[in-house]
Design an enzyme around this catalytic site. Sequence first.
Site, PDB file in Angstrom:
ATOM      1  CD  GLU A 133       0.613  -5.607  10.839  1.00  0.00           C
ATOM      2  OE1 GLU A 133      -0.158  -6.580  10.891  1.00  0.00           O
ATOM      3  OE2 GLU A 133       0.250  -4.473  10.475  1.00  0.00           O
ATOM      4  NE  ARG A 166      -5.715  -7.488 -20.954  1.00  0.00           N
ATOM      5  CZ  ARG A 166      -6.790  -7.999 -21.581  1.00  0.00           C
ATOM      6  NH1 ARG A 166      -7.223  -9.198 -21.251  1.00  0.00           N
ATOM      7  NH2 ARG A 166      -7.406  -7.326 -22.526  1.00  0.00           N
ATOM      8  CG  ASP A 194      -6.013  -1.460 -29.028  1.00  0.00           C
ATOM      9  OD1 ASP A 194      -6.159  -1.733 -30.217  1.00  0.00           O
ATOM     10  OD2 ASP A 194      -5.052  -1.866 -28.326  1.00  0.00           O
ATOM     11  N   PRO A 215       0.816  -1.215   0.000  1.00  0.00           N
ATOM     12  CG  PRO A 215      -0.711  -1.537   1.716  1.00  0.00           C
ATOM     13  CD  PRO A 215       0.594  -2.041   1.206  1.00  0.00           C
TER      14      PRO A 215
HETATM   15  C1  LIG Z   1      -0.516  -6.783   5.026  1.00  0.00           C
HETATM   16  N1  LIG Z   1      -0.294  -5.519   4.447  1.00  0.00           N
HETATM   17  C2  LIG Z   1      -1.200  -4.470   4.706  1.00  0.00           C
HETATM   18  C3  LIG Z   1       0.889  -5.214   3.800  1.00  0.00           C
HETATM   19  C4  LIG Z   1       1.770  -4.283   4.349  1.00  0.00           C
HETATM   20  C5  LIG Z   1       2.969  -3.977   3.688  1.00  0.00           C
HETATM   21  C6  LIG Z   1       3.267  -4.616   2.501  1.00  0.00           C
HETATM   22  C7  LIG Z   1       2.402  -5.546   1.945  1.00  0.00           C
HETATM   23  C8  LIG Z   1       1.207  -5.865   2.596  1.00  0.00           C
HETATM   24  C9  LIG Z   1       0.300  -6.890   1.974  1.00  0.00           C
HETATM   25  N2  LIG Z   1      -0.995  -6.259   1.666  1.00  0.00           N
HETATM   26  C10 LIG Z   1      -1.146  -5.446   0.591  1.00  0.00           C
HETATM   27  C11 LIG Z   1      -0.217  -5.390  -0.423  1.00  0.00           C
HETATM   28  C12 LIG Z   1      -0.471  -4.503  -1.490  1.00  0.00           C
HETATM   29  C13 LIG Z   1      -1.627  -3.733  -1.493  1.00  0.00           C
HETATM   30  C14 LIG Z   1      -1.917  -2.787  -2.609  1.00  0.00           C
HETATM   31  N3  LIG Z   1      -2.827  -1.833  -2.394  1.00  0.00           N
HETATM   32  O1  LIG Z   1      -1.301  -2.899  -3.667  1.00  0.00           O
HETATM   33  C15 LIG Z   1      -2.507  -3.849  -0.444  1.00  0.00           C
HETATM   34  N4  LIG Z   1      -2.267  -4.694   0.580  1.00  0.00           N
END
Ligand SMILES: CN(C)c1ccccc1CNc1ccc(C(N)=O)cn1
Length: 246
Positions: free
Chosen positions: A116, A154, A169, A89
């Site tokens: 986490e 793709r 496209d 995230p």
């Molecule tokens: C467990 N978490 C919160 C976490 C925390 C840090 C890294 C990865 C994760 C794995 N989760 C993810 C991964 C990607 C996305 C996205 N939006 O691309 C959403 N969540």
Amino acid sequence: MRVDVVSLFPEFVAQCAAFGVVGRAQERGLLSLHGWNPRDYAPGNYRRVDDRPFGGGPGMVMLIDPLHDAIEAARAADPREAKVVYLTPQGARLTQAKVRELAAHPRLILLCGRYEGVDERLIEAEVDEELSIGDYVLSGGELAAAVVVDAVARLQEGALNDAESAAQDSFEHGLLDCPHYTRPVEHPLGHVPEVLLSGNHAEIARWRRMESLGRTWLRRPDLLDEQALGKADRALLDAFRARYLQ
Ligand SMILES: CN(C)c1ccccc1CNc1ccc(C(N)=O)cn1
């Protein structure tokens, strides 16, 4: 294109890539997918892959060494240089432009976090790019990795037939797609726009372009840079707005 997925659930992404266009791309040898589980590189009986966070707080953090060893094993499995992408995230937003860029690489290594997340030192040492598929939290990076695999598959030459690449496209040109209709012409849910039944291909193309422009204006104005529109597109969008606002 080769994609190596480093994940505690490597089968997860393989399953997502087993169907349809992406599955066919694998059968055609356009894409190869390989899974690497950090737990296979975690020593001792407990094969720990996570531990408690320094500084306290809830949850666990993925340990450096099992991830590092899994990534290095993935790198060593193919002589070509790999771009290492961490799905998180905290990453930059994935866009079609970024997908096109990724699809041009011979190899990707996708790192999927759980718990986490991952010890920051591993990210700094091994990750080339942190990417997010959107502003929401998932229980693991695997779904995000599966999205990247699908989107880049793709774009591999030979993955899509003509009809399928047409669908690709529309978004490639930065606009939303127009509406689509098929049989029956009359249905309790409504009818098909006359123009699509007219056989007038110029008018049909005009209608479709107008609908793409209009929908982008209505639903995703952030995608629409009206300045960059040509004279013809601006006229079509004006016509759409006139109809919409009457
Ligand atoms: C467990 N978490 C919160 C976490 C925390 C840090 C890294 C990865 C994760 C794995 N989760 C993810 C991964 C990607 C996305 C996205 N939006 O691309 C959403 N969540």
